[in-house]
Design a protein around this motif. Structure first.
Motif, PDB file in Angstrom:
ATOM      1  N   UNK A  44       0.675  -1.280  -0.016  1.00 49.70           N
ATOM      2  CA  UNK A  44      -0.149  -0.005   0.171  1.00 49.70           C
ATOM      3  C   UNK A  44       0.745   1.173   0.099  1.00 49.70           C
ATOM      4  N   UNK A  45       2.063   1.244   0.943  1.00 48.21           N
ATOM      5  CA  UNK A  45       2.851   2.514   0.898  1.00 48.21           C
ATOM      6  C   UNK A  45       3.553   2.617  -0.338  1.00 48.21           C
ATOM      7  N   UNK A  46       4.251   1.464  -0.996  1.00 47.01           N
ATOM      8  CA  UNK A  46       4.675   1.568  -2.275  1.00 47.01           C
ATOM      9  C   UNK A  46       3.747   1.949  -3.303  1.00 47.01           C
ATOM     10  N   UNK A  47       2.527   1.632  -3.121  1.00 50.36           N
ATOM     11  CA  UNK A  47       1.848   1.975  -4.171  1.00 50.36           C
ATOM     12  C   UNK A  47       1.495   3.612  -4.337  1.00 50.36           C
ATOM     13  N   UNK A  48       1.306   4.181  -3.182  1.00 51.78           N
ATOM     14  CA  UNK A  48       1.113   5.514  -3.089  1.00 51.78           C
ATOM     15  C   UNK A  48       2.160   6.452  -3.576  1.00 51.78           C
ATOM     16  N   UNK A  49       3.629   5.659  -3.105  1.00 53.74           N
ATOM     17  CA  UNK A  49       4.799   6.488  -3.671  1.00 53.74           C
ATOM     18  C   UNK A  49       4.946   6.402  -5.092  1.00 53.74           C
ATOM     19  N   UNK A  50       4.475   4.987  -5.515  1.00 54.50           N
ATOM     20  CA  UNK A  50       4.599   4.958  -7.260  1.00 54.50           C
ATOM     21  C   UNK A  50       3.804   6.009  -7.768  1.00 54.50           C
ATOM     22  N   UNK A  51       2.575   6.129  -7.366  1.00 57.42           N
ATOM     23  CA  UNK A  51       1.624   6.911  -8.088  1.00 57.42           C
ATOM     24  C   UNK A  51       2.057   8.527  -8.094  1.00 57.42           C
ATOM     25  N   UNK A  52       2.665   8.664  -7.137  1.00 57.79           N
ATOM     26  CA  UNK A  52       3.293   9.955  -6.712  1.00 57.79           C
ATOM     27  C   UNK A  52       4.155  10.316  -7.920  1.00 57.79           C
ATOM     28  N   UNK A  53       5.264   9.210  -8.111  1.00 57.57           N
ATOM     29  CA  UNK A  53       6.350   9.225  -9.104  1.00 57.57           C
ATOM     30  C   UNK A  53       5.833   9.179 -10.322  1.00 57.57           C
ATOM     31  N   UNK A  54       5.008   8.457 -10.627  1.00 59.31           N
ATOM     32  CA  UNK A  54       4.320   8.175 -12.153  1.00 59.31           C
ATOM     33  C   UNK A  54       3.677   9.532 -12.499  1.00 59.31           C
ATOM     34  N   UNK A  55       2.881  10.119 -11.619  1.00 59.52           N
ATOM     35  CA  UNK A  55       2.247  11.609 -11.913  1.00 59.52           C
ATOM     36  C   UNK A  55       3.392  12.652 -12.181  1.00 59.52           C
ATOM     37  N   UNK A  56       4.510  12.375 -11.636  1.00 60.88           N
ATOM     38  CA  UNK A  56       5.795  13.432 -11.804  1.00 60.88           C
ATOM     39  C   UNK A  56       6.339  12.935 -13.308  1.00 60.88           C
ATOM     40  N   UNK A  57       6.053  11.837 -13.805  1.00 58.14           N
ATOM     41  CA  UNK A  57       6.966  11.324 -14.987  1.00 58.14           C
ATOM     42  C   UNK A  57       7.942  10.278 -14.672  1.00 58.14           C
ATOM     43  N   UNK A  58       8.053   9.989 -13.438  1.00 60.45           N
ATOM     44  CA  UNK A  58       9.368   9.105 -13.138  1.00 60.45           C
ATOM     45  C   UNK A  58       8.968   7.758 -13.012  1.00 60.45           C
ATOM     46  N   UNK A  59       8.553   7.271 -14.282  1.00 61.71           N
ATOM     47  CA  UNK A  59       8.184   5.989 -14.498  1.00 61.71           C
ATOM     48  C   UNK A  59       8.892   4.767 -14.047  1.00 61.71           C
ATOM     49  N   UNK A  60      10.181   4.795 -14.166  1.00 63.48           N
ATOM     50  CA  UNK A  60      11.095   3.603 -13.559  1.00 63.48           C
ATOM     51  C   UNK A  60      11.006   3.445 -12.141  1.00 63.48           C
ATOM     52  N   UNK A  61      10.731   4.559 -11.292  1.00 58.01           N
ATOM     53  CA  UNK A  61      10.581   4.277  -9.931  1.00 58.01           C
ATOM     54  C   UNK A  61       9.347   3.334  -9.659  1.00 58.01           C
ATOM     55  N   UNK A  62       8.294   3.236 -10.071  1.00 60.83           N
ATOM     56  CA  UNK A  62       7.531   2.239 -10.054  1.00 60.83           C
ATOM     57  C   UNK A  62       7.910   0.935 -10.142  1.00 60.83           C
ATOM     58  N   UNK A  63       8.754   0.456 -11.094  1.00 66.62           N
ATOM     59  CA  UNK A  63       9.126  -0.663 -11.276  1.00 66.62           C
ATOM     60  C   UNK A  63      10.093  -1.201 -10.158  1.00 66.62           C
ATOM     61  N   UNK A  64      11.059  -0.139  -9.714  1.00 66.86           N
ATOM     62  CA  UNK A  64      12.071  -0.525  -8.539  1.00 66.86           C
ATOM     63  C   UNK A  64      11.325  -0.708  -7.430  1.00 66.86           C
ATOM     64  N   UNK A  65      10.055   0.020  -7.029  1.00 61.40           N
ATOM     65  CA  UNK A  65       9.301  -0.262  -5.699  1.00 61.40           C
ATOM     66  C   UNK A  65       8.531  -1.728  -6.111  1.00 61.40           C
ATOM     67  N   UNK A  66       8.219  -2.002  -7.265  1.00 67.35           N
ATOM     68  CA  UNK A  66       7.687  -3.494  -7.251  1.00 67.35           C
ATOM     69  C   UNK A  66       8.878  -4.514  -6.913  1.00 67.35           C
ATOM     70  N   UNK A  67      10.104  -4.254  -7.504  1.00 64.83           N
ATOM     71  CA  UNK A  67      11.051  -4.925  -7.206  1.00 64.83           C
ATOM     72  C   UNK A  67      11.415  -5.096  -5.533  1.00 64.83           C
ATOM     73  N   UNK A  68      11.162  -3.981  -4.907  1.00 66.24           N
ATOM     74  CA  UNK A  68      11.629  -4.067  -3.441  1.00 66.24           C
ATOM     75  C   UNK A  68      10.330  -4.882  -2.909  1.00 66.24           C
TER      76      UNK A  68
END
Length: 164
Positions: A44-68
């Motif tokens: 849940x926390x990683x999903x919220x953080x991923x949404x924030x980064x994807x909204x700012x255009x930093x798509x790769x961060x979502x993948x790294x959060x999934x790897x985490x």
């Protein structure tokens, strides 16, 4: 029986009386239900953080959060699988039996005449010494439980050596 540990494919039946029959297993402080709850919170926390980064255009961060999350799940999966290992120590009048089972369920068996057995406890576990060899048991036990196990094993060997 020789004054040393002997490896057997299948241990012989124990003759009565049995003075000690204990199974030692590694302790895991986090239950399966608590692990699922913790993993759900991390997702849940990683999903919220991923949404924030994807909204700012930093798509790769979502993948790294999934790897985490994947790495965390894998670490706990391996830890819980290792917890399926166990050691069984049995002391009877005529023999001491040690059975070690690995996480996959494969077992190895050793037998020893209790007359030759000596117990020594240290930080690496409880050593059952005989002749020129020794077998360590309970290395994964916390120090207080290791001490109680060593005392119970000494008492069982004392009784086995005297036949009562």
């Amino acid at each position: 029986m020789a004054p040393r540990w002997e490896r057997t494919d299948n241990p012989p039946e124990l003759e009565a009386p049995v003075f000690l029959d204990t199974v030692l297993r590694p302790h895991r402080s986090l239950s399966a239900a608590a692990f699922k709850l913790m993993l759900g919170a991390v997702i849940a926390i990683n999903l919220v953080v991923a949404i924030v980064f994807v909204a700012q255009g930093a798509y790769p961060v979502a993948g790294f959060l999934g790897l985490d999350v994947l790495a965390l799940w894998l670490a706990f999966h391996l830890n819980y699988r290792a917890a399926r290992a166990q050691e069984r120590v049995q002391v009877a009048r005529a023999q001491v039996q040690l059975t070690r089972s690995d996480p996959k369920g494969a077992s190895k068996h050793w037998v020893l005449n209790p007359i030759w057995a000596q117990i020594r406890q240290d930080a690496a576990g409880v050593a059952i010494r005989s002749g020129g060899g020794e077998m360590r048991v309970g290395a994964f036990l916390p120090p207080d439980e290791r001490g109680r196990f060593a005392a119970a094993l000494r008492e069982a060997l004392f009784r086995a050596k005297r036949g009562y």
